[in-house]
Design a protein around this motif. Structure first.
Motif, PDB file in Angstrom:
ATOM      1  N   ASP A 196       0.920  -1.575  -0.255  1.00 27.18           N
ATOM      2  CA  ASP A 196      -0.032   0.012  -0.163  1.00 27.18           C
ATOM      3  C   ASP A 196       0.811   1.832  -0.182  1.00 27.18           C
ATOM      4  O   ASP A 196       0.570   2.479  -0.688  1.00 27.18           O
ATOM      5  N   GLN A 197       1.748   1.387   0.708  1.00 29.26           N
ATOM      6  CA  GLN A 197       2.916   2.097   0.478  1.00 29.26           C
ATOM      7  C   GLN A 197       3.591   2.272  -0.784  1.00 29.26           C
ATOM      8  O   GLN A 197       3.410   4.052  -1.272  1.00 29.26           O
ATOM      9  N   MET A 198       4.049   1.167  -1.173  1.00 33.83           N
ATOM     10  CA  MET A 198       4.556   1.126  -2.655  1.00 33.83           C
ATOM     11  C   MET A 198       3.277   2.327  -3.933  1.00 33.83           C
ATOM     12  O   MET A 198       3.803   2.880  -4.364  1.00 33.83           O
ATOM     13  N   VAL A 199       2.187   1.403  -3.375  1.00 34.71           N
ATOM     14  CA  VAL A 199       1.202   2.596  -4.185  1.00 34.71           C
ATOM     15  C   VAL A 199       0.687   3.464  -4.404  1.00 34.71           C
ATOM     16  O   VAL A 199       0.419   4.192  -5.089  1.00 34.71           O
ATOM     17  N   ARG A 200       1.101   4.155  -2.629  1.00 30.66           N
ATOM     18  CA  ARG A 200       0.637   5.499  -2.694  1.00 30.66           C
ATOM     19  C   ARG A 200       1.748   6.003  -3.426  1.00 30.66           C
ATOM     20  O   ARG A 200       1.466   7.726  -3.596  1.00 30.66           O
ATOM     21  N   ALA A 201       3.140   5.707  -3.113  1.00 26.52           N
ATOM     22  CA  ALA A 201       3.902   6.254  -3.326  1.00 26.52           C
ATOM     23  C   ALA A 201       4.256   6.368  -5.476  1.00 26.52           C
ATOM     24  O   ALA A 201       4.107   8.000  -5.676  1.00 26.52           O
ATOM     25  N   ALA A 202       3.659   5.594  -5.757  1.00 28.08           N
ATOM     26  CA  ALA A 202       3.989   5.613  -7.690  1.00 28.08           C
ATOM     27  C   ALA A 202       2.880   6.740  -8.232  1.00 28.08           C
ATOM     28  O   ALA A 202       2.785   7.241  -8.734  1.00 28.08           O
TER      29      ALA A 202
END
Length: 330
Positions: free
Chosen positions: A84-90
């Protein structure tokens, strides 16, 4: 162990709050655990996203800014961030030109970034990924299948970041990142164990008169333990281990990286020995970076990373960068 913390449970959010206070050029989402450039997304630019467990600072949050990463995802201490963090960052850095994930080769990081790429693509974000696996010390380890990702992460993020900053398309940025990883090798040495806030003491036992050759950045076992060696002897062992695997045919970038608990006085002395070994092996040095960049909390020790470069890669290395931990040409 004495640590400059409040309580172990709040170490990561406390550090993120500090980043937010000190670096107004960044947007730091303490709850969502994402650090990004304030000007992201940059129109027409490929976004670079990386991340990993906290405890390796300034990797990765300290490398967010023009010329390097667009966003970083900090996990708990030595623990992968979640998808979820990585998707938010992307989503936060995608301008429509796509996003490159830079992933160190640790099982949790690989699984979570792969899952995040699938989720991001479901949301219409084009994602490519590059795996960093530069550590020549061991083939498999406690946290990996294959070689571990260590100091070459800095080279990949800096050079690919410069290419992205110049407006190159995603396929080109990905290709350059892969090329940098393939041209890089690392070897690390521990003089003491690191101490995590939750444990409050050393994470592994390393007797006072011994060192660990080939240690991982989480304290993973290396190739062997030996009685304490001189700086010159350590440089001989580490540089030969890298060169015997890399076989460079041209100039190299050199990273002499502190593990977190080694003073610059010692690191510069070690850098002199690294240069000596390279001269003896007939390897020209293009640039050298010395300091604590890919750390292991308070571990005493150092690593050597070499990357063979051509004129083009060297121009990307020299290109302007402006991040909390790395800046020149601005």
């Amino acid at each position: 162990m004495k640590m400059l913390i409040n309580v172990p449970e709040s170490v990561v959010p406390d550090a993120l709050r500090g980043m937010a206070a000190v670096h107004p050029e960044l947007v730091v989402d303490v709850e969502g655990r994402v650090v990004r450039r304030r000007d992201a997304p940059v129109a027409g630019k490929v976004g670079l996203v990386s991340g990993g467990g906290s405890g390796h600072e300034p990797l990765h949050g300290g490398f967010v800014g023009p010329g390097m990463l667009d966003a970083a995802c900090p996990g708990e201490i030595f623990t992968s961030p979640v998808p979820d963090q990585m998707v938010r960052a992307a989503a936060a850095v995608d301008s429509g030109a796509g996003v490159l994930f830079v992933v160190k080769n640790y099982t949790g990081d690989v699984l979570n970034f792969n899952m995040a790429a699938e989720l991001a693509e479901d949301e219409g974000i084009q994602v490519a990924s590059v795996l960093v696996n530069d550590d020549v010390a061991v083939t498999d380890s406690t946290h990996t299948a294959g070689r571990r990702g260590t100091g070459a992460t800095l080279f990949v993020e800096k050079i690919a970041g410069a290419v992205a900053e110049a407006g190159a398309p995603l396929a080109r940025v990905e290709a350059v990142a892969r090329r940098v990883n393939e041209a890089s090798r690392s070897f690390g040495v521990a003089l003491s164990a690191c101490s995590t806030p939750s444990k409050g003491g050393p994470t592994f036992d390393l007797p006072a008169g011994e060192l660990e050759l080939g240690v991982g950045i989480h304290g993973e076992p290396g190739r062997e333990r030996r009685p304490m060696m001189t700086s010159g002897e350590i440089a001989d062992y580490a540089v030969h281990a890298v060169l015997d695997d890399l076989h460079p045919t041209g100039p190299v970038l050199v990273l002499v990286n502190g593990a977190g608990g080694t003073p610059l006085l010692e690191l510069y002395g070690f850098a002199a020995e690294v240069h000596r070994v390279l001269r003896e092996r007939g390897v020209p040095v293009a640039r050298t970076l010395v300091g604590n960049y890919v750390t292991s909390l308070d571990m005493a020790g150092a690593s050597v990373t070499l990357c063979q470069v051509d004129d083009e890669m060297l121009r990307w290395w020299d290109a302007p960068v402006r991040t909390p931990a790395l800046r020149w040409g601005c």
